[in-house]
Design an enzyme around this catalytic site. Structure first.
Site, PDB file in Angstrom:
ATOM      1  N   CYS A  13       0.843  -1.262  -0.071  1.00  0.00           N
ATOM      2  CA  CYS A  13       0.002   0.119  -0.100  1.00  0.00           C
ATOM      3  C   CYS A  13       0.797   1.235  -0.058  1.00  0.00           C
ATOM      4  O   CYS A  13       2.332   1.277   0.178  1.00  0.00           O
ATOM      5  CB  CYS A  13      -0.967  -0.100   1.367  1.00  0.00           C
ATOM      6  SG  CYS A  13      -0.099   0.176   2.759  1.00  0.00           S
ATOM      7  N   CYS A  16       3.112   1.512   2.987  1.00  0.00           N
ATOM      8  CA  CYS A  16       4.199   0.721   3.030  1.00  0.00           C
ATOM      9  C   CYS A  16       5.553   1.036   2.138  1.00  0.00           C
ATOM     10  O   CYS A  16       6.437   0.972   2.377  1.00  0.00           O
ATOM     11  CB  CYS A  16       3.689  -0.756   2.303  1.00  0.00           C
ATOM     12  SG  CYS A  16       2.530  -1.414   3.542  1.00  0.00           S
TER      13      CYS A  16
END
Length: 80
Positions: A13, A16
């Site tokens: 994501c 991340c």
């Protein structure tokens, strides 16, 4: 000196990816030899006891879960 192993645990994501970018920035700022890996496998992430991503592991030790650390925060962890 042994190369450090930095792992970003997360499914890829935006948070991340930001954590990975911040980790790379922190490593560069400290001029460290480090390998940065992005672990996206949910089973592998769960095996490490991480329930909220993104998480950061330094040399297989999970040091942060569920938040995006700043490059400065990561530098402190790398120096510890």
């Amino acid at each position: 000196m042994e190369t450090m192993k930095i792992e970003v645990l997360g499914t890829g994501c935006k948070k991340c990816q930001q954590l990975e970018a911040n980790a790379r920035e922190a490593i560069a700022a400290l001029a460290l030899e480090a390998e940065v890996l992005h672990i996206t496998d949910p089973i592998e992430i769960a095996k490490r006891g991480v329930m909220s991503t993104p998480a950061l592991a330094i040399n297989s030790q999970v040091v942060s879960k569920g938040k995006v650390l700043t490059p400065t925060e990561i530098q402190h962890l790398l120096k510890a």
